[in-house]
Scaffold this active site. Structure first.
Site, PDB file in Angstrom:
ATOM      1  N   CYS A  73       0.811  -1.221   0.000  1.00 54.41           N
ATOM      2  CA  CYS A  73       0.000   0.000   0.000  1.00 54.41           C
ATOM      3  C   CYS A  73       0.844   1.271   0.000  1.00 54.41           C
ATOM      4  CB  CYS A  73      -0.959  -0.010   1.183  1.00 54.41           C
ATOM      5  SG  CYS A  73      -2.053  -1.439   1.111  1.00 54.41           S
ATOM      6  N   HIS A 100      -3.583   6.862   2.341  1.00 56.36           N
ATOM      7  CA  HIS A 100      -3.925   5.573   1.725  1.00 56.36           C
ATOM      8  C   HIS A 100      -5.285   5.139   2.261  1.00 56.36           C
ATOM      9  CE1 HIS A 100      -4.011   1.438   0.657  1.00 56.36           C
ATOM     10  NE2 HIS A 100      -3.865   1.026   1.896  1.00 56.36           N
ATOM     11  N   ASN A 132     -10.197  -0.529  -0.795  1.00 57.49           N
ATOM     12  CA  ASN A 132      -8.732  -0.416  -0.770  1.00 57.49           C
ATOM     13  C   ASN A 132      -8.171  -1.015  -2.070  1.00 57.49           C
ATOM     14  OD1 ASN A 132      -6.002  -0.652  -0.317  1.00 57.49           O
ATOM     15  ND2 ASN A 132      -6.202  -1.560   1.726  1.00 57.49           N
TER      16      ASN A 132
END
Ligand code: UT7
Length: 332
Positions: free
Chosen positions: A116, A256, A286
């Site tokens: 990520c 994020h 996500n």
């Protein structure tokens, strides 16, 4: 001569058409729309459907849009970096496939695997090639087809992730705009909390690994949650401090998109108001490497030249960090 900085001069993005809603997930696993929205903030995510379609399919669309928006001739691209944990194949790099398909025939390219944090790692890596004066046009892509490594019978992970791609163009400037500073960190002891067990050289694919469902994301959510909140906030605060920025100086925090509760807690810890936090997790979930460029893509029209923007990420590895950008153009 004044220092050369790398500035973002455009943003492109792509999300697939198929919308996997919380209500559809209710028919697949033991969950509820109410649990997912209150625990994560996610309402739906996009899924790339179709046999033989990998991450590059989305990344190519994002880069094509970027080239059109910035009126860039693909032959002028010097370098293309792709942040992904779901490359089309283990090798060769997906960056090469993207570059060739968009006509960036003079570029070299490579993938960055930092989960990520992949996009922010790649952004600062790409900016170095500009700052040395070596290159003039660098494309940074963050793209993941998370649906290819998600076990849709595991309710603790399948509700979280989605597919998508975003891309930015970096170009040089002698003015005080662009990538101003960054901090990156990693800690390999995080492997036990967030990983895909098999498919690499330590445990190559076999009938056993497939039967044991070892080619999917494994996450100990609670442990990752705690690390994510503290590290994203602390290192974003550190980047702000060493650039003499207070919360009032920040136009946007771009975190994020892992979980709305993580984003809220990070912003609170940093003293940043909610209306300055870019959030699109409700639409896309996500998307790993894709989250930060997809936020910039969705919010581009609100950005103004001179805005102080803080990017912050945390992910598998563990990897984490923060980038300080002085935005270089008025959004259109
Ligand atoms: O991007 C990479 C970094 N990743 C992250 O930052 C993610 C970090 N972690 C998280 O976002 C959260 O920890 C999760 C969303 C994964 C889980 O939320 P949580 O509030 O930490 O829930 P939990 O794991 O503590 O589980 C609470 C309960 C459990 O039931 P029991 O044991 O209390 O009876 C789970 O089994 O919720 C249950 N549960 C669910 N219930 C309905 C877990 N998943 C689901 C589900 N639907 N999908």
């Amino acid at each position: 001569m004044s220092k050369i900085r790398a500035m973002i001069t455009g943003v492109g993005g792509y999300v697939p058409d198929y919308v996997l809603t919380n209500h559809e997930l209710e028919t697949m696993i033991d969950t509820s729309d109410e649990w997912i929205t209150t625990r994560t903030g996610i309402e739906e995510r996009r899924i790339l459907k179709g046999e033989g379609k990998g991450t590059s399919v989305m990344a190519i669309e994002a880069v094509k849009e970027l080239l059109v928006k910035t009126s860039t001739n693909p032959e002028e691209i010097d370098l293309l970096i792709c942040a992904t944990v779901t490359p089309d194949r283990v090798f060769p790099a997906t960056a090469n496939i993207i570059a060739t398909n968009v006509g960036a025939v003079n570029a070299f390219g490579f993938d960055v695997e930092a989960a990520c944090s992949g996009f922010i790692y790649s952004l600062s890596t790409g900016s170095q090639f500009i700052e040395t004066g070596k290159y003039k046009k660098v494309i940074i892509v963050g793209a993941d087809k998370m649906s290819s490594i998600i076990n849709y019978t595991d309710r603790t992970t399948c509700i979280l992730f989605g597919d998508g791609a975003g891309a930015v163009l970096l170009e040089p400037t002698n003015e005080e705009y662009g990538i101003m500073d960054f901090i990156h960190k990693s800690d390999g002891s995080g492997v036990e909390y967030l990983h895909m067990k098999s498919g690499g050289s330590q445990s190559p694919a076999s009938h056993r690994t497939v039967d044991a469902k070892e080619h999917f994301v494994f996450q100990e959510g609670v442990a990752v949650f705690k690390f994510a909140v503290t590290n994203m906030a602390d290192y974003a605060a550190e980047v702000m401090k060493r650039n003499n920025l207070t919360a009032n100086d920040i136009a946007w925090l771009v975190p994020h998109q892992a979980n709305k509760r993580i984003l809220d807690a990070t912003a609170r810890r940093m003293g940043i108001e909610d209306n300055k936090v870019m959030m699109n997790i409700q639409k896309y979930g996500n998307t790993t490497g894709g989250t930060i460029p997809l936020c910039l893509w969705d919010f581009e029209s609100k950005l103004k030249k001179g805005d102080n923007i803080i990017l912050a990420a945390f992910g598998g590895g563990f990897t984490w960090g923060s980038v300080y950008i002085k935005w270089a153009y008025d959004g259109k």
